[in-house]
Design a protein around this motif. Sequence first.
Motif, PDB file in Angstrom:
ATOM      1  N   VAL A  39       3.245   0.346  39.914  1.00  0.00           N
ATOM      2  CA  VAL A  39       3.428   0.488  38.470  1.00  0.00           C
ATOM      3  C   VAL A  39       2.882   1.812  37.963  1.00  0.00           C
ATOM      4  CG1 VAL A  39       2.773  -0.455  36.222  1.00  0.00           C
ATOM      5  CG2 VAL A  39       3.406  -2.004  38.086  1.00  0.00           C
ATOM      6  N   SER A  40       1.699   2.180  38.395  1.00  0.00           N
ATOM      7  CA  SER A  40       1.054   3.387  37.872  1.00  0.00           C
ATOM      8  C   SER A  40       1.829   4.651  38.227  1.00  0.00           C
ATOM      9  CB  SER A  40      -0.376   3.496  38.400  1.00  0.00           C
ATOM     10  OG  SER A  40      -0.390   3.563  39.822  1.00  0.00           O
ATOM     11  N   TRP A  41       2.547   4.651  39.356  1.00  0.00           N
ATOM     12  CA  TRP A  41       3.249   5.855  39.778  1.00  0.00           C
ATOM     13  C   TRP A  41       4.356   6.223  38.803  1.00  0.00           C
ATOM     14  CZ3 TRP A  41       4.002   6.729  45.719  1.00  0.00           C
ATOM     15  CH2 TRP A  41       2.763   6.605  46.355  1.00  0.00           C
ATOM     16  N   THR A  48       4.014  12.295  32.618  1.00  0.00           N
ATOM     17  CA  THR A  48       3.662  13.708  32.772  1.00  0.00           C
ATOM     18  C   THR A  48       4.859  14.613  32.510  1.00  0.00           C
ATOM     19  OG1 THR A  48       1.934  13.161  34.382  1.00  0.00           O
ATOM     20  CG2 THR A  48       2.758  15.425  34.376  1.00  0.00           C
ATOM     21  N   LEU A  49       6.018  14.261  33.065  1.00  0.00           N
ATOM     22  CA  LEU A  49       7.229  15.057  32.826  1.00  0.00           C
ATOM     23  C   LEU A  49       7.570  15.103  31.336  1.00  0.00           C
ATOM     24  CD1 LEU A  49       9.467  13.854  35.795  1.00  0.00           C
ATOM     25  CD2 LEU A  49       8.408  16.109  35.524  1.00  0.00           C
ATOM     26  N   ASP A  88       4.207  11.768  25.994  1.00  0.00           N
ATOM     27  CA  ASP A  88       3.581  11.135  27.151  1.00  0.00           C
ATOM     28  C   ASP A  88       3.707   9.618  27.051  1.00  0.00           C
ATOM     29  OD1 ASP A  88       1.301  11.644  29.445  1.00  0.00           O
ATOM     30  OD2 ASP A  88       0.920   9.806  28.318  1.00  0.00           O
ATOM     31  N   ASN A  89       3.397   9.074  25.883  1.00  0.00           N
ATOM     32  CA  ASN A  89       3.480   7.627  25.699  1.00  0.00           C
ATOM     33  C   ASN A  89       4.914   7.137  25.853  1.00  0.00           C
ATOM     34  OD1 ASN A  89       2.137   5.038  24.741  1.00  0.00           O
ATOM     35  ND2 ASN A  89       3.748   5.244  23.213  1.00  0.00           N
ATOM     36  N   ALA A  94       9.082   4.295  29.153  1.00  0.00           N
ATOM     37  CA  ALA A  94      10.314   4.299  29.957  1.00  0.00           C
ATOM     38  C   ALA A  94      10.020   3.983  31.415  1.00  0.00           C
ATOM     39  CB  ALA A  94      11.005   5.657  29.834  1.00  0.00           C
ATOM     40  N   GLY A  95       8.971   4.589  31.955  1.00  0.00           N
ATOM     41  CA  GLY A  95       8.627   4.350  33.352  1.00  0.00           C
ATOM     42  C   GLY A  95       8.166   2.929  33.611  1.00  0.00           C
ATOM     43  N   GLU A  96       7.517   2.318  32.627  1.00  0.00           N
ATOM     44  CA  GLU A  96       6.992   0.967  32.791  1.00  0.00           C
ATOM     45  C   GLU A  96       8.034  -0.113  32.529  1.00  0.00           C
ATOM     46  OE1 GLU A  96       2.638   2.606  31.310  1.00  0.00           O
ATOM     47  OE2 GLU A  96       3.971   1.520  29.921  1.00  0.00           O
ATOM     48  N   PHE A  97       9.122   0.265  31.867  1.00  0.00           N
ATOM     49  CA  PHE A  97      10.126  -0.748  31.532  1.00  0.00           C
ATOM     50  C   PHE A  97      10.673  -1.438  32.778  1.00  0.00           C
ATOM     51  CE2 PHE A  97      14.516  -2.082  30.766  1.00  0.00           C
ATOM     52  CZ  PHE A  97      14.328  -2.928  29.696  1.00  0.00           C
ATOM     53  N   ALA A  98      10.866  -0.660  33.826  1.00  0.00           N
ATOM     54  CA  ALA A  98      11.453  -1.211  35.047  1.00  0.00           C
ATOM     55  C   ALA A  98      10.522  -2.181  35.763  1.00  0.00           C
ATOM     56  CB  ALA A  98      11.835  -0.077  35.998  1.00  0.00           C
TER      57      ALA A  98
END
Length: 307
Positions: A39-41, A48-49, A88-89, A94-98
């Motif tokens: 999850v953290s990755w 960061t991007l 960033d948030n 978006a990254g955590e949605f998956a």
Amino acid sequence: MGHAKQLWRRFARRMQPAFDTFVAGYVRASIWWMRLYPVSWSSNIIGTLARVFGPWFLVSKVARGNLRAAFPEKSRREIEAIVAGCWDNLGRVAGEFAVLDRIWDYDPARPGAGTIELVGAEIMARLRDDGRPALFFTAHTGNWELNAITGEKLGVPGGVLYRAPNNQKAAEVVLAMREKTMPGLIRASRSAGRQMAQMLEEGQHIGMLVDQHWGQGVTVNFFGRPAATNPTLARLARQFDCPVHGMRVIRLPRNRFRIEITEEVILPRDAEGRIDVQPAMQVVTSVIEDWVRQYPEQWLWLHRRWR
């Protein structure tokens, strides 16, 4: 010139199905890719991007204008720091949605040990057992998607109002992901009001985001400026005379979250003793303003809230 525009529009209409399919495929592939990693990755990488490149996007002008109006006392450097934090948030959301189904790990026996901290668990237990309907309002702060998971995980029956993406194929992919963790989804539509009323009649609970522009809404004061707000929350509270609570997500260091549920927010009533819609939405909006002032980098400043 007019003929050229007609040709372009005709071409765009013909290409729309292919474009929708491409976008849906991209969303599906992105979800598949992000689920390969912890999850953290995905949160850290996409956050960061977004922090690095987001402030260069044209829409960031909207955020800067909103921030200058809301915080005239802040320096340019402070404004830029909030814009970067906002991106960033958003990237992390978006990254955590998956991987939303992997984030929730709240354990009442060890309340501070996991990814999720919960403030107001006793309130949710009370609402779960009292047999009455209730309403929750929230805002685009922290990872707001976690609000929709909280009720189900704590055994509080109900649903959440959501707005689907315009791309129908992408909307189907997103809905399939949400259905894994968010039962009782209510798509914003003409029939949504009837659906929510039916659920409240049955003693269920409804949550909704109320911090975006709503053209047909009531006008409230938000950061000292008039803003149009969806009055559905107050209208339902008026119709069912049920309690209204706030719920928010605060992003913490090291990919952790604090979910806070407020006690009942007392709403103004009219001469007949019924919830007064416009003043009620002002009270709710003032609560959200306080939330945003506490963590301004975690709110969605990119939205054209004032028009």
